[in-house]
Write an enzyme that holds these catalytic residues in place. Structure first.
Site, PDB file in Angstrom:
ATOM      1  N   HIS A  34     -23.750  57.136   9.957  1.00 22.24           N
ATOM      2  CA  HIS A  34     -24.194  58.452  10.429  1.00 22.24           C
ATOM      3  C   HIS A  34     -24.938  58.378  11.764  1.00 22.24           C
ATOM      4  O   HIS A  34     -24.513  59.030  12.741  1.00 22.24           O
ATOM      5  CB  HIS A  34     -25.039  59.140   9.357  1.00 22.24           C
ATOM      6  CG  HIS A  34     -25.802  60.318   9.852  1.00 22.24           C
ATOM      7  ND1 HIS A  34     -25.191  61.441  10.384  1.00 22.24           N
ATOM      8  CD2 HIS A  34     -27.143  60.561   9.908  1.00 22.24           C
ATOM      9  CE1 HIS A  34     -26.118  62.313  10.739  1.00 22.24           C
ATOM     10  NE2 HIS A  34     -27.305  61.799  10.477  1.00 22.24           N
ATOM     11  N   HIS A  74     -33.013  58.110  14.636  1.00 22.77           N
ATOM     12  CA  HIS A  74     -33.550  59.433  14.324  1.00 22.77           C
ATOM     13  C   HIS A  74     -33.994  59.628  12.879  1.00 22.77           C
ATOM     14  O   HIS A  74     -34.842  60.478  12.600  1.00 22.77           O
ATOM     15  CB  HIS A  74     -32.550  60.533  14.731  1.00 22.77           C
ATOM     16  CG  HIS A  74     -31.411  60.731  13.779  1.00 22.77           C
ATOM     17  ND1 HIS A  74     -30.228  60.048  13.873  1.00 22.77           N
ATOM     18  CD2 HIS A  74     -31.273  61.572  12.729  1.00 22.77           C
ATOM     19  CE1 HIS A  74     -29.413  60.458  12.923  1.00 22.77           C
ATOM     20  NE2 HIS A  74     -30.013  61.378  12.210  1.00 22.77           N
ATOM     21  N   ASP A  75     -33.465  58.857  11.941  1.00 22.21           N
ATOM     22  CA  ASP A  75     -33.861  59.001  10.534  1.00 22.21           C
ATOM     23  C   ASP A  75     -34.807  57.904  10.057  1.00 22.21           C
ATOM     24  O   ASP A  75     -35.155  57.864   8.872  1.00 22.21           O
ATOM     25  CB  ASP A  75     -32.621  59.019   9.630  1.00 22.21           C
ATOM     26  CG  ASP A  75     -31.966  60.391   9.572  1.00 22.21           C
ATOM     27  OD1 ASP A  75     -32.670  61.402   9.767  1.00 22.21           O
ATOM     28  OD2 ASP A  75     -30.737  60.457   9.333  1.00 22.21           O
ATOM     29  N   GLU A  78     -38.319  59.217   8.888  1.00 20.54           N
ATOM     30  CA  GLU A  78     -38.230  60.131   7.743  1.00 20.54           C
ATOM     31  C   GLU A  78     -37.711  59.452   6.481  1.00 20.54           C
ATOM     32  O   GLU A  78     -38.144  59.770   5.382  1.00 20.54           O
ATOM     33  CB  GLU A  78     -37.324  61.304   8.114  1.00 20.54           C
ATOM     34  CG  GLU A  78     -37.359  62.446   7.135  1.00 20.54           C
ATOM     35  CD  GLU A  78     -36.659  63.689   7.685  1.00 20.54           C
ATOM     36  OE1 GLU A  78     -36.114  64.461   6.883  1.00 20.54           O
ATOM     37  OE2 GLU A  78     -36.659  63.880   8.924  1.00 20.54           O
ATOM     38  N   ASP A  79     -36.784  58.514   6.637  1.00 20.56           N
ATOM     39  CA  ASP A  79     -36.069  57.982   5.477  1.00 20.56           C
ATOM     40  C   ASP A  79     -36.252  56.492   5.224  1.00 20.56           C
ATOM     41  O   ASP A  79     -35.641  55.950   4.297  1.00 20.56           O
ATOM     42  CB  ASP A  79     -34.563  58.263   5.627  1.00 20.56           C
ATOM     43  CG  ASP A  79     -34.247  59.745   5.594  1.00 20.56           C
ATOM     44  OD1 ASP A  79     -35.032  60.504   5.000  1.00 20.56           O
ATOM     45  OD2 ASP A  79     -33.229  60.146   6.183  1.00 20.56           O
TER      46      ASP A  79
END
Length: 236
Positions: A34, A74-75, A78-79
């Site tokens: 992704h 980018h994640d 957050e993740d």
């Protein structure tokens, strides 16, 4: 597939691959697929804007490297177990700033979700509510409130983003929409990791429609508009 990456982008790819190593997408792909695709989308849309003097293009090339790194990362905040300090040390202040701007604040979303007067404060949510009720039978009020809260949060957040962060966010949304669209082509049982609920694809599409309809037009540049055109082809 990934050619001629700068050393810093290669570093970001390796870092993101390690951080997302045990994570999967809904279709069973390794999660790193992704952010890699988001990076490729960013490269495509941003590079198409290159023109003018050589000095201007050199500046744009550095901006592109920053955006490619931010797309790959980018994640991570957050993740994954990644800290702001870690990103700042490895990739610098500018890239870290973009990644922070792309990271959702779940506490703020929960505050909106707990506001039972939300739809009265934001009358434009009626569009989202009507759309979801049209496609989902017996829509649960909790699910509706949660989706409305996230839609308002993300719309406001994207409107406040600088032009570069917004490019990455719209490309992220585009790749997610392409994945969500693919969910309709297969039975849910075929997926190794099922979506959070059976109507996730419908909810996500209407959320994205709501966001696009409510972005402040005076804060959009030509790159944003091109990405939005691609989103609209899928959504409408």
């Amino acid at each position: 597939m990934l050619k001629n990456l700068s050393p810093l982008v290669e570093k970001a790819l390796q870092f993101a691959t390690l951080k997302h190593v045990n994570q999967k997408r809904s279709n069973g792909d390794n999660y790193i697929v992704h952010p890699t695709r988001v990076m490729e989308q960013v490269s495509h849309f941003f590079s198409s804007s290159f023109n003018g003097l050589e000095q201007q293009n050199e500046l744009k090339e550095q901006e592109l490297i920053n955006l490619q790194c931010a797309a790959l990362l980018h994640d991570t905040l957050e993740d994954t177990e990644t800290s702001v300090e870690e990103l700042n040390t490895l990739f610098g202040e500018e890239i870290t700033k973009i990644v922070i701007g792309l990271t959702s604040d779940n506490e703020k979303i929960k505050l909106l979700q707990n506001d039972l007067n939300l739809i009265n404060k934001y009358p434009n949510l009626k569009y989202l509510k009507e759309g979801l009720n049209l496609e989902i039978d017996n829509l649960d009020n909790f699910v509706l409130q949660k989706r409305m809260a996230k839609s308002i949060y993300l719309t406001n957040k994207i409107n406040e983003m600088d032009e570069f962060t917004k490019i990455v966010k719209l490309c992220d949304r585009l790749d997610n929409i392409l994945d969500v669209n693919d969910l309709k082509l297969y039975k849910i049982e075929n997926y190794k990791e099922k979506p959070k609920n059976k109507n996730f694809n419908i909810e996500y599409k209407w959320e994205t429609r709501f966001i696009l309809e409510n972005l402040e037009k005076n804060k959009l540049n030509n790159i944003h508009l091109e990405i939005m055109k691609e989103l609209q082809k899928i959504l409408y």
